[in-house]
Design a protein around this motif. Sequence first.
Motif, short mmCIF file in Angstrom:
data_model
loop_
_atom_site.label_atom_id
_atom_site.label_comp_id
_atom_site.label_asym_id
_atom_site.label_seq_id
_atom_site.Cartn_x
_atom_site.Cartn_y
_atom_site.Cartn_z
N LEU A 157 30.01 2.07 33.38
CA LEU A 157 31.05 2.24 34.39
C LEU A 157 32.35 2.74 33.77
CD1 LEU A 157 30.58 -0.90 36.70
CD2 LEU A 157 30.11 1.50 37.26
N ALA A 158 32.69 2.19 32.62
CA ALA A 158 33.93 2.59 31.96
C ALA A 158 33.90 4.06 31.55
CB ALA A 158 34.19 1.71 30.74
N THR A 159 32.77 4.50 31.03
CA THR A 159 32.67 5.92 30.66
C THR A 159 32.67 6.81 31.90
OG1 THR A 159 30.24 5.70 30.58
CG2 THR A 159 31.46 5.45 28.50
N PHE A 160 32.05 6.34 32.99
CA PHE A 160 32.05 7.09 34.24
C PHE A 160 33.46 7.24 34.78
CE2 PHE A 160 31.94 7.06 38.92
CZ PHE A 160 31.23 8.23 39.15
N LEU A 161 34.28 6.20 34.60
CA LEU A 161 35.66 6.24 35.09
C LEU A 161 36.60 7.01 34.17
CD1 LEU A 161 35.97 2.54 36.33
CD2 LEU A 161 35.70 4.60 37.73
N GLY A 162 36.09 7.49 33.05
CA GLY A 162 36.88 8.33 32.18
C GLY A 162 37.64 7.61 31.09
N LEU A 163 37.33 6.34 30.86
CA LEU A 163 37.99 5.62 29.76
C LEU A 163 37.52 6.20 28.43
CD1 LEU A 163 38.42 3.63 32.17
CD2 LEU A 163 38.27 1.78 30.50
N GLU A 214 36.34 4.31 22.71
CA GLU A 214 36.76 3.08 22.04
C GLU A 214 37.08 1.97 23.03
OE1 GLU A 214 38.00 6.03 21.59
OE2 GLU A 214 38.15 6.54 19.45
N LEU A 215 37.83 2.32 24.08
CA LEU A 215 38.21 1.32 25.08
C LEU A 215 36.99 0.86 25.86
CD1 LEU A 215 40.48 -0.27 26.38
CD2 LEU A 215 40.91 1.66 27.91
N SER A 216 36.09 1.77 26.17
CA SER A 216 34.86 1.40 26.88
C SER A 216 34.05 0.41 26.06
CB SER A 216 34.02 2.64 27.17
OG SER A 216 34.71 3.55 27.98
N MET A 217 33.95 0.66 24.75
CA MET A 217 33.20 -0.23 23.87
C MET A 217 33.84 -1.61 23.81
SD MET A 217 32.36 2.43 20.76
CE MET A 217 31.62 1.18 19.73
N ILE A 218 35.14 -1.65 23.68
CA ILE A 218 35.84 -2.93 23.58
C ILE A 218 35.67 -3.74 24.86
CG2 ILE A 218 38.12 -4.00 23.42
CD1 ILE A 218 38.89 -1.70 21.53
N PRO A 222 19.38 8.25 31.34
CA PRO A 222 20.17 7.82 32.50
C PRO A 222 20.74 6.42 32.28
CG PRO A 222 17.83 7.76 33.00
CD PRO A 222 17.95 8.45 31.67
N ASN A 223 21.73 6.07 33.09
CA ASN A 223 22.45 4.82 32.86
C ASN A 223 21.55 3.58 32.88
OD1 ASN A 223 24.81 6.25 32.63
ND2 ASN A 223 25.56 5.79 34.69
N THR A 224 20.61 3.53 33.82
CA THR A 224 19.74 2.35 33.90
C THR A 224 18.91 2.20 32.63
OG1 THR A 224 19.59 2.57 36.31
CG2 THR A 224 17.92 1.23 35.21
N THR A 225 18.34 3.31 32.17
CA THR A 225 17.56 3.27 30.94
C THR A 225 18.44 2.89 29.76
OG1 THR A 225 16.11 5.01 31.80
CG2 THR A 225 16.05 4.60 29.42
N ALA A 226 19.68 3.40 29.74
CA ALA A 226 20.60 3.09 28.64
C ALA A 226 20.90 1.60 28.58
CB ALA A 226 21.89 3.89 28.81
#
Length: 204
Positions: free
Chosen positions: A164-170, A173-177, A116-120
């Motif tokens: 959050l970025a991955t949840f929003l569908g980015l 690569e963009l999420s990582m940056i 889950p996100n918190t653990t991540a």
Amino acid sequence: MTELYHWFDLIGIAVFAVSGTLIAYDKKMDGFGVVVLATVTAIGGGTLRDLILDVPVFWLHEQSFFWAILGSVFITTRLINNQRSIPFYTLQIADAFGLAFFAVMGTQKAMLVGMPNTTAVIMGVITACFGGLIRDVLAGNIPMLLKGELYAIACIAGGVVYTLATFLGLTTELSMICAMLMTLLLRLAALKWQLTLHVFKYPD
């Protein structure tokens, strides 16, 4: 994408190996001590993360990580020997870049194995901070994790941005940056303006 992740891992390991080498120089360690300190700084956090997640430890079957460490040690020692002095902020900047890479890579790896996100986000903090913690303990310093300006907080911020970025569908690569930039800029800003989270009141 696997190739991209591998290169990000190599960059993060190289940068953290530089910070370990700089601490070894400050402590006047011999050649073996330099390599040990650079290595634990570079792979300590990722090793602990993989053990907690119960996945294969990332460096066991990949020699390129150790070549990255040795290359960083060699280049850094040559530069130091030529310069004969190195500013303290060089260590801080190298460490900040290492935090940015590893906080995001650790968060991402935990999400890929279904955490889950918190653990991540917690796994991102462990990946980014615990190699430096081991480094500082071996060197006899108070770990930056415990006293540095927004050290772990910057990693948490980067992990939150990534989730959050991955949840929003980015895109990945963009999420990582975005997450790496958040971690890096927050840490550098904290260093420049001495931003900390004070809980005790001191006379001075």
